[in-house]
Design an enzyme around this catalytic site. Structure first.
Site, PDB file in Angstrom:
ATOM      1  N   SER A   1       0.867  -1.177   0.000  1.00 12.14           N
ATOM      2  CA  SER A   1       0.000   0.000   0.000  1.00 12.14           C
ATOM      3  C   SER A   1       0.904   1.227   0.000  1.00 12.14           C
ATOM      4  O   SER A   1       2.048   1.163   0.480  1.00 12.14           O
ATOM      5  CB  SER A   1      -0.883   0.021   1.250  1.00 12.14           C
ATOM      6  OG  SER A   1      -1.517   1.288   1.416  1.00 12.14           O
TER       7      SER A   1
ATOM      8  N   TYR B   1      -1.748  -0.842  10.523  1.00 13.00           N
ATOM      9  CA  TYR B   1      -1.849  -1.037   9.073  1.00 13.00           C
ATOM     10  C   TYR B   1      -0.625  -0.458   8.359  1.00 13.00           C
ATOM     11  O   TYR B   1       0.007  -1.127   7.539  1.00 13.00           O
ATOM     12  CB  TYR B   1      -3.127  -0.387   8.546  1.00 13.00           C
ATOM     13  CG  TYR B   1      -3.330  -0.556   7.057  1.00 13.00           C
ATOM     14  CD1 TYR B   1      -3.856  -1.739   6.550  1.00 13.00           C
ATOM     15  CD2 TYR B   1      -3.013   0.464   6.167  1.00 13.00           C
ATOM     16  CE1 TYR B   1      -4.033  -1.911   5.184  1.00 13.00           C
ATOM     17  CE2 TYR B   1      -3.193   0.305   4.801  1.00 13.00           C
ATOM     18  CZ  TYR B   1      -3.720  -0.885   4.316  1.00 13.00           C
ATOM     19  OH  TYR B   1      -3.894  -1.038   2.959  1.00 13.00           O
TER      20      TYR B   1
END
Length: 262
Positions: A150, A165
Site C-alpha cells: 500500500s 496497518y
C-alpha cells in the site's frame, strides 16, 4: 530471437493462487490473470463470498476454483497450498492480497487489533510464500510472487490513525525486497503493488470520512483507483513481460505518493 509482445503477457498453462480473492483488489487481480489464460484458485475466509466470486470469473470463461480458509492460521495456509497442488498440480503465481485494517489513535490502539492486522497483513504473506515455494516454485525452478502492499507502507501519515496497518504495509515492502534477493537464484520473482485509494469494503469508512472529492483532488490524476487500474501492473509482474523485474514496489495511486510525503 525476440518474443512477440502479446505472447509475453500470455498466462495459458499457468496457475495462480490469490489470497483475499473473493472481492475488491484480489478479485480484480484474479480477473486480470484469468483473462490472460491462467487457472485461478481463490481463497478467503467466507465460502459464500468465494462462491459468488468464482461464479463471476467463470461467467467470463475463467477456470476458477476456491477454498475457504483463514490466512492468519498456519494450518489453514498449508491446507490451501496442499489442496491447490492436488487439484491444479502446481502454483506458478502467488498473489498475497489478504489483509485487514484497524483505525485507532496509536496511544489507544488495542493490542489484539495490532496482532490481528500483523498476522493477516504480513505473517500470512510469509506463511503462503514459504509453503508455495516449498511445494511448487523451488522444485519447478521458477515462479512469481506478487505482494499487495500500500502507499501507506511508503511513508507515514499525518492524521489517518492506522498505526498497525501502516507498519504492516511497510513490512510488506521490505519483505518483498528481502525475499526477492534470497529467492532470485531459484528463478522466483518477488514484487509488490502499492495501491492508493480504491473503493472497497476496507476503505469505505475512510472514504466516507474524508470524502471522495477531497481524495480525487489530492491525486495528480484527480481520481482514485477503479476496477481496472491494478490489472495491467499485476499482469506485468505475473507474466514473462516482467521476467527481469524483481524486488520492486510499484505504486498504483494516481501519483499521490509522488507528491505527498505523508
Amino acid at each position: 530471437m525476440s518474443t512477440p509482445v502479446h505472447s509475453l503477457f500470455d498466462l495459458h498453462g499457468k496457475t495462480a493462487l490469490v489470497t483475499g480473492g473473493s472481492r475488491g483488489l484480489g478479485l480484480q487481480i484474479a480477473e486480470a490473470l484469468g483473462e490472460a489464460g491462467a487457472k485461478i484458485m481463490l481463497t478467503s475466509r467466507k465460502a459464500a463470498d468465494l462462491e459468488e466470486a468464482a461464479a463471476h470469473l467463470q461467467a467470463k470463461g475463467i477456470d476458477t476454483r476456491w477454498i475457504a480458509a483463514d490466512a492468519s492460521q498456519p494450518a489453514d495456509v498449508q491446507k490451501v497450498v496442499d489442496e491447490t497442488m492436488q487439484r491444479l498440480g502446481r502454483i506458478d503465481i502467488l498473489v498475497n492480497n489478504a489483509g485487514a485494517t484497524w483505525g485507532a489513535p496509536a496511544e489507544d490502539h488495542p493490542l489484539e487489533a495490532w496482532d490481528k492486522v500483523m498476522n493477516l497483513n504480513i505473517r500470512s504473506l510469509f506463511l503462503f510464500a514459504q509453503a508455495v515455494a516449498k511445494a511448487s516454485m523451488i522444485p519447478n525452478k521458477g515462479g512469481r510472487i506478487i505482494n499487495v502492499a500500500s502507499i501507506a507502507g511508503l511513508a507515514g501519515s499525518l492524521d489517518m490513525k492506522f498505526i498497525a496497518y501502516g507498519t504492516s504495509k511497510g513490512a510488506v515492502v521490505n519483505f518483498t525486497r528481502t525475499l526477492a534477493g534470497e529467492w532470485g537464484p531459484h528463478g522466483i520473482n518477488v514484487n509488490a503493488l502499492a495501491p492508493g485509494f480504491f473503493p472497497s469494503k476496507m476503505t469505505a469508512g475512510v472514504m466516507k470520512a474524508i470524502g471522495v472529492e477531497k481524495m480525487n483532488a489530492a491525486a495528480p490524476l484527480r481520481r482514485i483507483g477503479d476496477d481496472d487500474d491494478l490489472k495491467g501492473a499485476a499482469l506485468l509482474f505475473a507474466s514473462a513481460a516482467g521476467k527481469h523485474i524483481t524486488g520492486q514496489i510499484l505504486a498504483v495511486d494516481g501519483g499521490v505518493s509522488a507528491v505527498h510525503a505523508g
